[in-house]
Design a protein around this motif. Structure first.
Motif, PDB file in Angstrom:
ATOM      1  N   ASP A 367      64.056  44.180  31.248  1.00  0.00           N
ATOM      2  CA  ASP A 367      64.378  45.608  31.230  1.00  0.00           C
ATOM      3  C   ASP A 367      65.270  45.895  30.029  1.00  0.00           C
ATOM      4  N   PHE A 368      65.952  47.057  30.033  1.00  0.00           N
ATOM      5  CA  PHE A 368      66.731  47.475  28.869  1.00  0.00           C
ATOM      6  C   PHE A 368      67.822  46.475  28.491  1.00  0.00           C
ATOM      7  N   ARG A 369      68.232  45.629  29.427  1.00  0.00           N
ATOM      8  CA  ARG A 369      69.294  44.655  29.141  1.00  0.00           C
ATOM      9  C   ARG A 369      68.839  43.548  28.192  1.00  0.00           C
ATOM     10  N   ASP A 370      67.540  43.510  27.881  1.00  0.00           N
ATOM     11  CA  ASP A 370      67.035  42.520  26.918  1.00  0.00           C
ATOM     12  C   ASP A 370      67.288  42.938  25.473  1.00  0.00           C
ATOM     13  N   HIS A 371      67.681  44.187  25.254  1.00  0.00           N
ATOM     14  CA  HIS A 371      67.942  44.658  23.893  1.00  0.00           C
ATOM     15  C   HIS A 371      69.213  44.005  23.351  1.00  0.00           C
ATOM     16  N   ILE A 372      69.145  43.516  22.124  1.00  0.00           N
ATOM     17  CA  ILE A 372      70.343  42.931  21.502  1.00  0.00           C
ATOM     18  C   ILE A 372      70.792  43.743  20.287  1.00  0.00           C
ATOM     19  N   GLY A 373      70.106  44.845  20.014  1.00  0.00           N
ATOM     20  CA  GLY A 373      70.504  45.710  18.911  1.00  0.00           C
ATOM     21  C   GLY A 373      69.417  46.723  18.620  1.00  0.00           C
ATOM     22  N   HIS A 374      69.675  47.567  17.618  1.00  0.00           N
ATOM     23  CA  HIS A 374      68.657  48.538  17.205  1.00  0.00           C
ATOM     24  C   HIS A 374      68.854  48.942  15.750  1.00  0.00           C
ATOM     25  N   VAL A 375      67.792  49.481  15.188  1.00  0.00           N
ATOM     26  CA  VAL A 375      67.807  50.070  13.849  1.00  0.00           C
ATOM     27  C   VAL A 375      67.192  51.456  13.965  1.00  0.00           C
ATOM     28  N   MET A 376      67.821  52.463  13.345  1.00  0.00           N
ATOM     29  CA  MET A 376      67.291  53.822  13.343  1.00  0.00           C
ATOM     30  C   MET A 376      67.062  54.275  11.909  1.00  0.00           C
ATOM     31  N   ALA A 377      65.995  55.045  11.714  1.00  0.00           N
ATOM     32  CA  ALA A 377      65.674  55.577  10.383  1.00  0.00           C
ATOM     33  C   ALA A 377      65.118  56.984  10.526  1.00  0.00           C
ATOM     34  N   VAL A 378      65.203  57.758   9.449  1.00  0.00           N
ATOM     35  CA  VAL A 378      64.705  59.133   9.458  1.00  0.00           C
ATOM     36  C   VAL A 378      64.183  59.481   8.073  1.00  0.00           C
ATOM     37  N   SER A 379      63.103  60.261   8.036  1.00  0.00           N
ATOM     38  CA  SER A 379      62.548  60.730   6.768  1.00  0.00           C
ATOM     39  C   SER A 379      61.698  61.964   7.058  1.00  0.00           C
ATOM     40  N   PRO A 380      61.157  62.609   6.035  1.00  0.00           N
ATOM     41  CA  PRO A 380      60.336  63.804   6.274  1.00  0.00           C
ATOM     42  C   PRO A 380      58.983  63.534   6.928  1.00  0.00           C
ATOM     43  N   SER A 381      58.503  62.269   6.957  1.00  0.00           N
ATOM     44  CA  SER A 381      57.165  62.025   7.485  1.00  0.00           C
ATOM     45  C   SER A 381      57.135  60.804   8.399  1.00  0.00           C
ATOM     46  N   PHE A 382      56.129  60.769   9.278  1.00  0.00           N
ATOM     47  CA  PHE A 382      55.957  59.674  10.231  1.00  0.00           C
ATOM     48  C   PHE A 382      55.762  58.341   9.504  1.00  0.00           C
ATOM     49  N   PHE A 383      54.834  58.282   8.567  1.00  0.00           N
ATOM     50  CA  PHE A 383      54.507  57.010   7.913  1.00  0.00           C
ATOM     51  C   PHE A 383      55.655  56.523   7.030  1.00  0.00           C
ATOM     52  N   GLN A 384      56.362  57.447   6.397  1.00  0.00           N
ATOM     53  CA  GLN A 384      57.502  57.038   5.579  1.00  0.00           C
ATOM     54  C   GLN A 384      58.602  56.451   6.451  1.00  0.00           C
ATOM     55  N   THR A 385      58.848  57.067   7.616  1.00  0.00           N
ATOM     56  CA  THR A 385      59.868  56.547   8.529  1.00  0.00           C
ATOM     57  C   THR A 385      59.491  55.161   9.026  1.00  0.00           C
ATOM     58  N   GLN A 386      58.211  54.957   9.352  1.00  0.00           N
ATOM     59  CA  GLN A 386      57.765  53.640   9.796  1.00  0.00           C
ATOM     60  C   GLN A 386      57.957  52.589   8.699  1.00  0.00           C
ATOM     61  N   PHE A 387      57.672  52.959   7.468  1.00  0.00           N
ATOM     62  CA  PHE A 387      57.832  52.034   6.344  1.00  0.00           C
ATOM     63  C   PHE A 387      59.305  51.657   6.169  1.00  0.00           C
ATOM     64  N   ILE A 388      60.185  52.639   6.227  1.00  0.00           N
ATOM     65  CA  ILE A 388      61.625  52.381   6.081  1.00  0.00           C
ATOM     66  C   ILE A 388      62.125  51.477   7.196  1.00  0.00           C
ATOM     67  N   LEU A 389      61.693  51.773   8.418  1.00  0.00           N
ATOM     68  CA  LEU A 389      62.135  50.991   9.573  1.00  0.00           C
ATOM     69  C   LEU A 389      61.708  49.534   9.428  1.00  0.00           C
ATOM     70  N   GLN A 390      60.477  49.311   9.003  1.00  0.00           N
ATOM     71  CA  GLN A 390      60.002  47.941   8.853  1.00  0.00           C
ATOM     72  C   GLN A 390      60.757  47.211   7.742  1.00  0.00           C
ATOM     73  N   GLN A 391      61.039  47.911   6.644  1.00  0.00           N
ATOM     74  CA  GLN A 391      61.842  47.311   5.570  1.00  0.00           C
ATOM     75  C   GLN A 391      63.179  46.806   6.113  1.00  0.00           C
ATOM     76  N   ALA A 392      63.809  47.629   6.932  1.00  0.00           N
ATOM     77  CA  ALA A 392      65.141  47.288   7.447  1.00  0.00           C
ATOM     78  C   ALA A 392      65.091  46.119   8.424  1.00  0.00           C
ATOM     79  N   VAL A 393      64.170  46.165   9.395  1.00  0.00           N
ATOM     80  CA  VAL A 393      64.157  45.102  10.399  1.00  0.00           C
ATOM     81  C   VAL A 393      63.726  43.770   9.797  1.00  0.00           C
ATOM     82  N   ASP A 394      62.990  43.801   8.705  1.00  0.00           N
ATOM     83  CA  ASP A 394      62.608  42.553   8.040  1.00  0.00           C
ATOM     84  C   ASP A 394      63.817  41.816   7.462  1.00  0.00           C
TER      85      ASP A 394
END
Length: 421
Positions: A367-394
């Motif tokens: 359940d939610f207790r398995d989370h050990i952290g998070h990363v948040m990102a924001v941009s003007p578009s869906f695909f750009q936000t996904q790209f930024i998020l993946q860059q960060a978590v990598d």
């Protein structure tokens, strides 16, 4: 003149501090009433006033608030915790303060009662049965059809929720829920529910206004551990309209419409099906994502309602915000976790947060207790936000040494957060 105070009944680990800081920005003195204030680390860290009181006892809460009122100008009483929110409503009525309808909250927090009211109002929900023993659970699962969802009739955070694909899994999870391993706040009742298959969506509402509709992905079955959340959900106009209409129908059916409501749905072959209605804000990362995407601070607006002020739900902009949870892939001892500063330096990353540090034992609960952290990102578009998020978590890595068996020390395993499937 005494400074105006905001009474917070209990706290919550994820967004409790956000409530405290929002109250302070509004010029209020936050005072937390809790059965165990020590469980909320942020209270001591931020030197927040906290008072120990039995928050399951309405009379005790009334007595403590009456005592506080002798030396404080109590502007409002509220909470972010679902299990005490009905008592908050009763307190507000006792002291003639704005607040939720306690009867509506109680019915909403009782999952079987909630589903019955929704069904009577014609709101699309999964087929369900309520069972109190193993025989009833098995017969209910066979009647509804497998796979089926088994969950406690009261609770939150997906605690005790499991997809059961055959009778052996039904028996195993029933034994877990009724065998003393699951902590019940009320007499044990199990909700056996049809597995509504399709993309998961959620709607955040303040009063009777839909603020936004988002979507989330989960880890592998049989559990429902959230991996990623995005707002707005990539919906066509008709899908958005139908989800909005069903969400507002939930408010009418349950007598809600004051303060925050979080609704969870699945988009199935028959359209939107309501999984759950929560008479509160969703927890992290939803309030933060709504603010990043639209500039609407739901926590501040909730407090403004509680103190009788007019809230402002107008969007100042419209972006796509997303959060990826960091989830351990094994049990063991966390040796190290790193990359937060590098991930935070990626352009348009809004927040990187680790919930645990080195030498923390990791025992997954499903359940939610398995989370050990998070990363948040924001941009003007869906695909750009996904790209930024993946860059960060990598850029984030950690090492977990599995717990030893019979004294044997196993080798540590490096982990990297994968992209959701």
């Amino acid at each position: 003149m005494a400074r105006k105070a905001l009474i917070l009944v209990e706290g919550v680990a994820d967004i409790g501090l956000l409530y405290v800081k929002a109250a302070q920005r509004l010029g209020l003195r936050p005072i937390t009433l809790s059965a165990d204030p020590a469980q909320y680390d942020y209270l001591a860290a931020e030197s927040v006033d906290a008072i120990r009181v039995d928050t399951n006892n309405l009379d005790a809460l009334i007595c403590e608030c009456s005592r506080l009122r002798a030396t404080n100008d109590i502007a409002g009483i509220t909470s972010a915790k679902e299990s005490v929110y009905a008592r908050v409503g009763n307190l507000c009525r006792h002291f003639n303060l704005p607040g939720p309808n306690p009867t509506s909250i109680e019915r909403c927090c009782d999952k079987p009662a909630q589903r019955q009211l929704l069904a009577e109002a014609g709101v699309p929900i999964p087929a369900f049965r309520v069972a109190a023993n193993a025989i009833d659970v098995e017969s209910s699962a066979l009647e509804i059809g497998l796979p089926a969802i088994l969950k406690p009739a009261a609770g939150s955070g997906s605690m005790g929720v499991r997809l059961c694909r055959n009778l052996d899994e039904v028996t195993e999870h029933t034994n877990y829920l009724l065998g003393g391993k699951h902590i019940w706040r009320s007499p044990p009742k199990i909700l056996v529910e049809e597995f509504a298959q399709g993309p998961y969506c959620w709607a955040d509402i303040m009063g009777d206004q839909i603020i936004g509709i988002g979507t989330s992905d989960f880890g592998p079955a049989p559990h429902f551990v959230s991996r990623e959340s995005t707002i707005p959900a990539p919906l066509i106009d008709d899908e958005h309209r139908r989800i909005a209409n069903v969400s507002l129908s939930c408010l009418r059916a349950l007598g809600l419409g004051w303060g925050p409501t979080g609704i969870e749905l699945r988009w199935t072959k028959r359209g939107p099906v309501v999984i759950e209605v929560n008479p509160r804000l969703h927890g992290t990362p939803t309030p933060q994502l709504v603010q990043l995407a639209y500039g609407v601070d739901l926590i501040t607006e909730h407090i403004k309602l509680a103190i009788g002020d007019e809230c402002d739900l107008r969007r100042s902009h419209s972006h796509t915000a997303a959060a990826r949870f960091l989830v351990a892939d094994r049990d063991g001892t966390l040796d190290w976790i790193s990359g937060d500063s590098q991930a935070a330096a990626v352009s348009d990353v809004a927040e990187v947060k680790f919930y645990v540090g080195p030498k923390t034992p990791i025992v997954r609960k499903g359940d939610f207790r398995d989370h050990i952290g998070h990363v948040m990102a924001v941009s003007p578009s869906f695909f750009q936000t996904q790209f930024i998020l993946q860059q960060a978590v990598d850029l984030i890595n950690w090492s977990i040494t599995p717990f030893s068996i019979a004294g044997e020390q196993e080798q540590p395993a490096d982990s990297r957060i994968p992209a959701p499937a």
